[in-house]
Design an enzyme around this catalytic site. Structure first.
Site, PDB file in Angstrom:
ATOM      1  N   ASP A  44     -10.659 -10.292   6.034  1.00  0.00           N
ATOM      2  CA  ASP A  44     -12.018 -10.511   5.503  1.00  0.00           C
ATOM      3  C   ASP A  44     -12.336 -12.008   5.571  1.00  0.00           C
ATOM      4  O   ASP A  44     -13.470 -12.399   5.872  1.00  0.00           O
ATOM      5  CB  ASP A  44     -12.160 -10.006   4.055  1.00  0.00           C
ATOM      6  CG  ASP A  44     -12.859  -8.627   3.988  1.00  0.00           C
ATOM      7  OD1 ASP A  44     -12.616  -7.790   4.876  1.00  0.00           O
ATOM      8  OD2 ASP A  44     -13.647  -8.398   3.039  1.00  0.00           O
TER       9      ASP A  44
ATOM     10  N   LYS B  68       5.643 -14.922   1.716  1.00  0.00           N
ATOM     11  CA  LYS B  68       5.511 -15.484   0.364  1.00  0.00           C
ATOM     12  C   LYS B  68       6.916 -15.488  -0.237  1.00  0.00           C
ATOM     13  O   LYS B  68       7.134 -15.070  -1.364  1.00  0.00           O
ATOM     14  CB  LYS B  68       4.519 -14.641  -0.466  1.00  0.00           C
ATOM     15  CG  LYS B  68       4.107 -15.254  -1.797  1.00  0.00           C
ATOM     16  CD  LYS B  68       3.410 -16.598  -1.678  1.00  0.00           C
ATOM     17  CE  LYS B  68       3.375 -17.270  -3.041  1.00  0.00           C
ATOM     18  NZ  LYS B  68       2.866 -18.658  -2.968  1.00  0.00           N
TER      19      LYS B  68
ATOM     20  N   ASP C  14      -4.997  -7.567   4.933  1.00  0.00           N
ATOM     21  CA  ASP C  14      -6.313  -7.131   4.458  1.00  0.00           C
ATOM     22  C   ASP C  14      -7.144  -8.341   4.038  1.00  0.00           C
ATOM     23  O   ASP C  14      -8.293  -8.510   4.459  1.00  0.00           O
ATOM     24  CB  ASP C  14      -6.133  -6.169   3.272  1.00  0.00           C
ATOM     25  CG  ASP C  14      -7.468  -5.731   2.686  1.00  0.00           C
ATOM     26  OD1 ASP C  14      -8.358  -5.351   3.460  1.00  0.00           O
ATOM     27  OD2 ASP C  14      -7.611  -5.777   1.448  1.00  0.00           O
TER      28      ASP C  14
ATOM     29  N   TYR D 221       0.814  -1.219   0.000  1.00  0.00           N
ATOM     30  CA  TYR D 221       0.000   0.000   0.000  1.00  0.00           C
ATOM     31  C   TYR D 221       0.850   1.272   0.000  1.00  0.00           C
ATOM     32  O   TYR D 221       0.351   2.355   0.313  1.00  0.00           O
ATOM     33  CB  TYR D 221      -0.898   0.031   1.242  1.00  0.00           C
ATOM     34  CG  TYR D 221      -2.126  -0.846   1.183  1.00  0.00           C
ATOM     35  CD1 TYR D 221      -2.071  -2.137   0.670  1.00  0.00           C
ATOM     36  CD2 TYR D 221      -3.351  -0.401   1.672  1.00  0.00           C
ATOM     37  CE1 TYR D 221      -3.193  -2.948   0.651  1.00  0.00           C
ATOM     38  CE2 TYR D 221      -4.483  -1.209   1.650  1.00  0.00           C
ATOM     39  CZ  TYR D 221      -4.395  -2.485   1.135  1.00  0.00           C
ATOM     40  OH  TYR D 221      -5.509  -3.289   1.114  1.00  0.00           O
TER      41      TYR D 221
ATOM     42  N   ASP E 126      -0.557 -18.388   1.105  1.00  0.00           N
ATOM     43  CA  ASP E 126      -1.591 -19.234   0.487  1.00  0.00           C
ATOM     44  C   ASP E 126      -1.939 -20.411   1.409  1.00  0.00           C
ATOM     45  O   ASP E 126      -3.107 -20.691   1.673  1.00  0.00           O
ATOM     46  CB  ASP E 126      -1.165 -19.704  -0.922  1.00  0.00           C
ATOM     47  CG  ASP E 126       0.284 -20.175  -1.008  1.00  0.00           C
ATOM     48  OD1 ASP E 126       1.030 -20.078  -0.010  1.00  0.00           O
ATOM     49  OD2 ASP E 126       0.687 -20.647  -2.098  1.00  0.00           O
TER      50      ASP E 126
HETATM   51  C1  IPM Z   1      -9.827  -2.302   5.026  1.00  0.00           C
HETATM   52  C2  IPM Z   1     -10.236  -1.797   3.667  1.00  0.00           C
HETATM   53  C3  IPM Z   1      -9.206  -0.822   3.119  1.00  0.00           C
HETATM   54  C4  IPM Z   1      -7.874  -1.536   3.032  1.00  0.00           C
HETATM   55  C5  IPM Z   1      -9.560  -0.227   1.748  1.00  0.00           C
HETATM   56  C6  IPM Z   1     -10.908   0.418   1.795  1.00  0.00           C
HETATM   57  C7  IPM Z   1      -8.527   0.708   1.235  1.00  0.00           C
HETATM   58  O1  IPM Z   1     -10.433  -2.864   2.802  1.00  0.00           O
HETATM   59  O2  IPM Z   1      -9.694  -1.487   5.950  1.00  0.00           O
HETATM   60  O3  IPM Z   1      -9.650  -3.504   5.181  1.00  0.00           O
HETATM   61  O4  IPM Z   1      -7.614  -2.255   2.070  1.00  0.00           O
HETATM   62  O5  IPM Z   1      -7.082  -1.370   3.957  1.00  0.00           O
HETATM   63 MN    MN Z   2     -10.291  -4.809   3.751  1.00  0.00          MN
END
Ligand code: IPM
Ligand code: MN
Ligand code: NAD
Length: 356
Positions: free
Chosen positions: A249, A188, A245, A138, A221
């Site tokens: 999720d 990785k 990130d 990032y 992975d």
């Molecule tokens: C998160 C979000 C952000 C990230 C996006 C919106 C830039 O997905 O906070 O997980 O990737 O950090």
């Molecule tokens: Mn995210």
């Protein structure tokens, strides 16, 4: 009495819907404990605000956030403003300029919430993800060349620094010492022979300073598969920005819904305010319907209270959240039919009524 100043950025989509409920719960916790008050300053910065003002926040936006004790944010992003613009002008600059180099994301199953993993409960899913939050993939370094032509190219360079890896790894090992004493590092290095090899070397050097903590490096992975097949073998996970990130999720899905996981963007040295937000986004697909799950926002609020030194209030909020998760009412993502406000009402009512 302590007063904590909070910069509130409700943002877009379901952001304001869930943050409003989170704030009600925090105010209730302040009332019940009687130990502090929240001085909230709201900022309307969002995609709607950008359409009017031509930018996501005012030129002095960062300075205006700086003299608060914490930032509490809903979510940013809405059709009409490209995501890389809305996030690139608001969320990501806050994380970077306030040097919030740790993105702390607990992944915990709540009692009574059936996630997608068969026969797995709260004792099997309790991971603390420590995500690097200011560099890596990032870093925002790169550019595009020959735009719109067949010869177009794009370069997006990941930036990994020894100092950046070392400080996030130190934070992860310190958390592991307070927990079950194990760090899993997401690497990785079989493919990324420069950045991930540096990552591995620096994490291993930090591990050598912590002989009481066990380090295992997993290729990301395989680690993703392990999240699903053997989450009980994971304690603290330290990961780069993008890997963290994606893994969080996945973690939210394992918890049962993206409506649950919360995060703290932390500046551990406290030179700048830290920022607390749900892991999920603005969910334009359900925005305005009143059905968004406010629990991630509530959980993020509890993390914020803990950061502000209000541990008792944080524990009351988490107890209330666990109670409602187990007994309802629940929003549709968790199989119920309650509205955002009804879940908020139930959590507010449970604060102080159920024991931590
Ligand atoms: C998160 C979000 C952000 C990230 C996006 C919106 C830039 O997905 O906070 O997980 O990737 O950090
Ligand atoms: Mn995210
Ligand atoms: P998302 O997290 O907004 O939504 C993914 C799916 O999960 C959707 O189906 C949504 O309805 C559901 N969901 C999310 N939160 C929920 C909740 N509280 N209750 C019930 N269901 C919920 O991810 P996306 O669709 O990839 O992104 C939408 C927008 O949000 C984009 O603009 C993206 O850039 C932005 N985003 C912002 C943040 C942030 O501000 N921190 C984080 C992630 C995504």
């Amino acid at each position: 009495m302590n007063t904590h100043t909070i910069a509130l950025i409700p943002g877009d989509g379901i952001g304001p819907e869930v943050l409003h409920q989170g704030l009600r719960v925090l105010r209730r916790a302040a009332e019940v404990t009687g130990g502090f008050r929240l001085d909230v300053r709201e900022h309307p910065w969002s995609c709607a605000w950008r359409l009017e003002h031509g930018r996501m926040m005012p030129a002095d936006g960062i300075a205006r956030l700086a003299d608060n004790d914490a930032v509490y944010l809903g979510a940013i992003g809405f059709p009409g403003v490209p995501d890389h613009v809305s996030l690139g002008e608001l969320l990501l600059p806050i994380r970077r300029q306030f040097d919030q180099y740790v993105n702390l994301r607990p992944i915990q199953a709540l009692p009574g919430v059936a996630g997608p993993l068969r026969d797995r409960g709260p004792e099997d899913l309790d991971i603390l993800c420590v995500r690097e939050n200011t560099e890596g993939e990032y870093a925002g370094m790169g550019g595009r060349l020959r735009e719109g032509t067949p010869d177009e190219m794009a370069v997006q360079t990941a930036v990994f620094t020894r100092r950046g890896i070392e400080r996030v790894a130190r934070f992860a090992f310190a958390r592991a010492r307070e927990r079950r004493g194990a760090v899993a590092s997401a690497t990785k290095s079989n493919a990324l022979q420069y950045s991930a090899v540096l990552w591995d070397e620096v994490v291993a050097a930090v591990a050598a300073e912590h002989p009481d903590v066990a380090l295992t490096a997993y290729h990301v992975d395989a680690l993703a598969a392990r999240f699903v097949t053997a989450p009980d073998t994971l304690d603290v996970v330290v990961a780069s920005n993008l890997f963290g990130d994606i893994l969080t999720d996945l973690g939210g899905a394992l918890q049962g819904s993206l409506g649950l996981p919360a995060s703290g963007n932390i500046n551990p040295e406290r030179r700048y305010p830290s920022m607390f937000e749900p892991v999920h986004g603005s969910a334009p697909d359900i925005a305005g319907a009143g059905i968004a799950n406010p629990m991630a926002a509530v959980w993020a609020g509890a993390m914020m209270l803990g950061h502000l030194g209000e541990g008792e209030a944080a524990a009351l909020v988490m107890a209330a959240l666990r109670h409602v998760a187990a007994h309802g009412p629940l929003t549709a993502d968790l199989g119920g039919d309650a509205s955002t406000g009804e879940v908020g009402d139930a959590v507010v009512a449970a604060v102080g009524r159920v024991e931590p």
